[in-house]
Design an enzyme around this catalytic site. Structure first.
Site, mmCIF file in Angstrom:
data_model
loop_
_atom_site.group_PDB
_atom_site.id
_atom_site.type_symbol
_atom_site.label_atom_id
_atom_site.label_comp_id
_atom_site.label_asym_id
_atom_site.label_seq_id
_atom_site.Cartn_x
_atom_site.Cartn_y
_atom_site.Cartn_z
ATOM 1 N NE ARG A 137 -11.253 -5.451 4.673
ATOM 2 C CZ ARG A 137 -11.505 -5.688 5.956
ATOM 3 N NH1 ARG A 137 -10.619 -6.339 6.694
ATOM 4 N NH2 ARG A 137 -12.635 -5.281 6.499
ATOM 5 C CD GLU A 183 -9.738 -9.130 13.173
ATOM 6 O OE1 GLU A 183 -10.659 -8.434 12.719
ATOM 7 O OE2 GLU A 183 -8.527 -8.849 13.042
#
Length: 412
Positions: A248, A335
């Protein structure tokens, strides 16, 4: 759909543009069919005509040929525009999703308790300091070799990753998932079909020379695995647990989580993926969430479950739950896992259908992260650290670490 776009914070006018393009596609298609029918009928008349009548018919035939060609081009252009606009449209947001941005989530439940390090008599170290003490994380050489947000896992750090992956796969296979090692490079239709070339395109690595994309999650190859197939209903649910490297760009995250390995450009991940009948999707979503909760509980981590707000959903998700672990040195939840119900969004774009008796229709796809390795290592190191810089190993991982109960510092 307009309300869904509005809730996502996306362009509402896109819906009207799509409807307009689709109307042009339909009307130009009708026009093409009418002209082609006339052209075929005229061909039969020409064969029977003679003299001036035939000359007039031939003249008309020439005009018709030009009109048919123009109508065909207009139909193709309208169809292309319709498909391009359709690719930009996100999934229909579930009506129960909280409306708003990143901070407008709803906390559904909380598990575990935060350690009181002050009561234990020491200040907690962050994961990078612990990783260096353990000889487990080397970000300096990662940056030297590859640039910022890259890293080496060394010694017990590498062993800890392998333990996490093996434990996660063991849990998934025990739950009936088929383990999969997936490609890290995929074709454009696979990336677009799963919804990662819309709003998320800036975060994707593309190899121009080969026209291939590096995946940011094994969700992509797992979704495209049955692309252009019709599955029999009695095969469902189909559940896969994919392990892959993930890449990413982390576009737009400049200055965020630059220290350590929480937000990086390359990491490994175990991902759950389900194919189910559309009417079973909601129940499957809850099952994926329960498996994630089971995993984090087995790692003895304090965490909470949130219902992600509409503007923070990915393009393919109709609803998404995140499990956020407590990170002591940050003083907040972050997260660690997430699970999304993508309804029929991906299956329609990838042409994956299910056959029930004589009926064929799209099915539903769902995904759920079981273990994103670097972030899980961050949570384990910080939550299970001890005053001397050692880290207690959760019991679930000990069989995969040769029975080791504690990770000991190797250097001051």
């Amino acid at each position: 759909m307009r309300a869904s776009q509005r809730a996502r914070g996306e362009d509402v006018a896109l819906v009207d543009s799509l409807l307009s393009a689709d109307e042009r596609r339909r009307s130009s298609g009708v026009r093409f069919d009418e002209l082609r029918a006339e052209q075929k009928g005229l061909g039969k008349l020409i064969g029977k005509a003679a003299g001036d009548e035939k000359a007039d018919l031939l003249k008309r035939a020439g005009q018709l040929a030009a009109d048919v060609k123009a109508a065909d081009a207009e139909r193709d252009a309208a169809d292309t525009e319709t498909q391009e606009l359709l690719q930009r449209l996100g999934n229909l947001v579930h009506p129960d999703v909280p409306v708003g941005g990143e901070e407008d989530f709803v906390t559904l439940e909380t598990h575990g308790t935060h350690r009181d390090f002050a009561a234990e008599g020491f200040e907690p170290r962050d994961h990078l300091e612990l990783g260096q003490l353990l000889g487990a994380i080397d970000v300096e050489r990662g940056a030297k070799v590859s640039g910022s947000r890259f890293y080496f896992l060394t010694g017990v750090g590498a062993l800890l990753e392998l333990a996490l992956v093996n434990a996660a796969i063991a849990q998934a296979t025990a739950a009936g998932f088929i383990p999969m090692l997936t490609p890290a490079l995929v074709r454009p239709q696979s990336m677009a079909g799963t919804g990662f070339l819309g709003q998320a395109a800036q975060d994707v690595y593309h190899l121009d020379k080969d026209d291939l994309y590096l995946v940011g999650t094994s969700e992509v190859p797992l979704a495209a695995y049955h692309m252009d197939e019709i599955l029999d209903a009695d095969r469902l649910p189909l559940r896969y647990a994919g392990f892959s490297p993930c890449f990413r760009r982390e576009a737009g995250s400049h200055g965020k989580d630059t220290k350590g390995i929480f937000r990086v450009h390359q990491f490994d991940k175990v991902e759950m993926f389900s194919y189910v009948l559309p009417e079973d999707a909601r129940a499957e979503h809850q099952r994926l969430l329960e498996w994630e909760k089971q995993w984090l509980t087995s790692l003895e981590l304090p965490f909470r479950v949130i219902d992600v707000a509409s503007a923070d959903l990915g393009a393919s998700a109709a609803r998404k739950y995140d499990c956020e672990a407590w990170i002591p040195t940050q003083g907040k939840y972050r997260e660690l896992t997430s699970t999304s119900d993508c309804t029929e969004f991906q299956s329609r774009r990838l042409s994956i259908r299910v056959r029930e008796e004589k009926k064929v229709r799209p099915l539903a796809t769902l995904n759920g992260t079981l273990c994103a390795v670097p972030r899980t290592i961050v949570a384990i190191l910080e939550n299970h650290q001890q005053a001397d810089g050692s880290v207690r190993v959760p019991e679930v991982l000990r069989p995969y670490l040769g029975g080791r109960e504690v990770l000991e510092p190797v250097a001051k």
